[in-house]
Write an enzyme that holds these catalytic residues in place. Structure first.
Site, PDB file in Angstrom:
ATOM      1  N   ASP A  37      50.398  60.976  10.080  1.00  0.00           N
ATOM      2  CA  ASP A  37      51.580  61.832  10.240  1.00  0.00           C
ATOM      3  C   ASP A  37      51.865  62.487   8.892  1.00  0.00           C
ATOM      4  OD1 ASP A  37      53.955  63.056  10.770  1.00  0.00           O
ATOM      5  OD2 ASP A  37      55.022  61.272  11.445  1.00  0.00           O
ATOM      6  N   HIS A  38      51.257  63.651   8.661  1.00  0.00           N
ATOM      7  CA  HIS A  38      51.326  64.304   7.355  1.00  0.00           C
ATOM      8  C   HIS A  38      51.972  65.679   7.441  1.00  0.00           C
ATOM      9  CE1 HIS A  38      48.785  62.266   4.120  1.00  0.00           C
ATOM     10  NE2 HIS A  38      48.933  61.366   5.079  1.00  0.00           N
ATOM     11  N   GLY A 106      56.188  55.509   3.086  1.00  0.00           N
ATOM     12  CA  GLY A 106      55.925  56.928   2.889  1.00  0.00           C
ATOM     13  C   GLY A 106      55.269  57.296   1.583  1.00  0.00           C
ATOM     14  N   GLU A 107      54.922  58.587   1.484  1.00  0.00           N
ATOM     15  CA  GLU A 107      54.346  59.167   0.272  1.00  0.00           C
ATOM     16  C   GLU A 107      55.103  60.432  -0.095  1.00  0.00           C
ATOM     17  OE1 GLU A 107      52.025  59.119   3.036  1.00  0.00           O
ATOM     18  OE2 GLU A 107      51.334  57.074   2.672  1.00  0.00           O
ATOM     19  N   ASN A 110      54.328  63.967   1.536  1.00  0.00           N
ATOM     20  CA  ASN A 110      54.868  64.425   2.812  1.00  0.00           C
ATOM     21  C   ASN A 110      56.385  64.507   2.851  1.00  0.00           C
ATOM     22  OD1 ASN A 110      52.201  64.344   4.095  1.00  0.00           O
ATOM     23  ND2 ASN A 110      52.411  62.117   3.880  1.00  0.00           N
ATOM     24  N   THR A 191      45.599  49.091   4.811  1.00  0.00           N
ATOM     25  CA  THR A 191      44.401  49.916   4.617  1.00  0.00           C
ATOM     26  C   THR A 191      43.385  49.249   3.703  1.00  0.00           C
ATOM     27  OG1 THR A 191      45.492  51.100   2.801  1.00  0.00           O
ATOM     28  CG2 THR A 191      45.659  52.069   5.019  1.00  0.00           C
TER      29      THR A 191
END
Length: 321
Positions: A37-38, A106-107, A110, A191
């Site tokens: 989701d980016h 999150g990141e 984004n 990951t």
């Protein structure tokens, strides 16, 4: 037996192609699917970033068996958690119970786009905890009012609720996120095949809950071409999440990875068509205690030939793990 999933990588393909890909994944026999989701790709060479939730809605109608899951959505900056709860409930209805809601802190890549800044790690974890509390309360039905340090909810109610709420997964990378996941999530997401993450998750209440990992791979009959493509589009993996969560745009990732060599990428991403190399890359996840592993085939234009190979060779080999 470890279940093997397929990743709809929104950073490397457009919306119609992504739906076609998950249809092929279902036909090929993958056990489940996940969707990134980016708002932007990691690197300009990836070239895409459609709205994941529209893709998921289309995927729910185009498929009939394969489970769907966000991997992962950040419910704190770009999206308000009350809206995430509504989207997830709707997806569960559209997919007839095949949806799982994967969430994470999150990141910057984004989330900065809405102009609210990018909070520090501790604040992000506080925000994620509040978001999880809000989403769970809305999944329970009824009217929800919430006054937190980071979020307000004013008499919100989900008017279309599935009989079975979507299971919630939380992405982890350290002790604090494992504590949040163990206490508030139905499954854990990671990951990296680190057994200590699973142990920490279980220690904080996650024992017996599903554990889902992800692994980038690059199939190509020409191994040199596979290594070149993996380096071009996935060298951002070399940065690690402490770096990747902070960089604001593809240009930043390009600068941060300018000295990463193709051979460096090939050490962490299996490349080529030797099935044994791919099996050995999945094995550490199984040994660390993961129940499910979603693979990412690098290169949006290289999915169709991947499905043919995966159905004939990769999936049968991985199911022997």
């Amino acid at each position: 037996m470890v279940q093997i999933g397929y990743t709809m990588m929104t950073e490397q393909a457009g919306p119609r192609d992504l739906v076609d890909h998950v249809v092929r994944a279902e036909e090929t026999g993958f056990d489940f699917s996940v969707t990134s989701d980016h708002y932007a790709p990691w690197l300009t060479s990836q070239g895409h970033a459609p709205y994941a939730w529209s893709v998921l809605g289309a995927a729910a109608q185009a498929t009939s068996r394969i489970p769907l899951m966000t991997y992962v959505t950040c419910p704190t900056v770009r999206y308000h958690p009350a809206v995430v709860a509504q989207k997830a409930a709707t997806m569960q209805l559209l997919s007839e119970g095949r949806f799982r809601l994967g969430l994470g802190a999150g990141e910057n890549l984004n989330e900065h786009v809405v102009g609210h800044g990018w909070p520090g790690k501790n604040t992000r974890h506080e925000m994620l905890t509040e978001a999880l509390e809000i989403i769970r309360a809305l999944f329970d039905g009824g009217k929800v009012t919430y006054h937190g340090n980071h979020f307000e909810v004013d008499a919100a109610k989900l008017w279309d609720l599935p009989e079975q709420a979507p299971p919630i997964g939380v992405a982890v990378s350290g002790e604090r996120s494992c504590e949040i996941a163990g206490r508030l999530a139905d499954l854990v997401i990671a990951t990296e095949p680190k057994g200590e993450l699973i142990s920490s998750f279980e220690k904080h209440g996650g024992k017996g809950k599903p554990r889902v990992g992800q692994l980038p791979i690059c199939y190509d009959p020409d191994r040199d071409a596979a290594v070149k493509r993996a380096h071009d589009q996935f060298r951002w993996c070399a940065g690690g999440w402490k770096v990747n969560s902070e960089l604001p745009d593809p240009e930043g990732f390009a600068g941060a990875t300018q000295f990463v060599r193709p051979e460096d990428v090939a050490e962490t991403i299996p490349c080529g068509d030797n099935v044994d190399d791919f099996v050995e890359a999945v094995r550490p996840y199984a040994e660390a205690g993961f129940d499910e592993v979603a693979v990412v085939q690098v290169g949006g234009d290289h999915q169709r030939e991947f499905f043919d190979w995966a159905g004939k060779k990769l999936l049968p080999a991985l199911r022997e793990l």
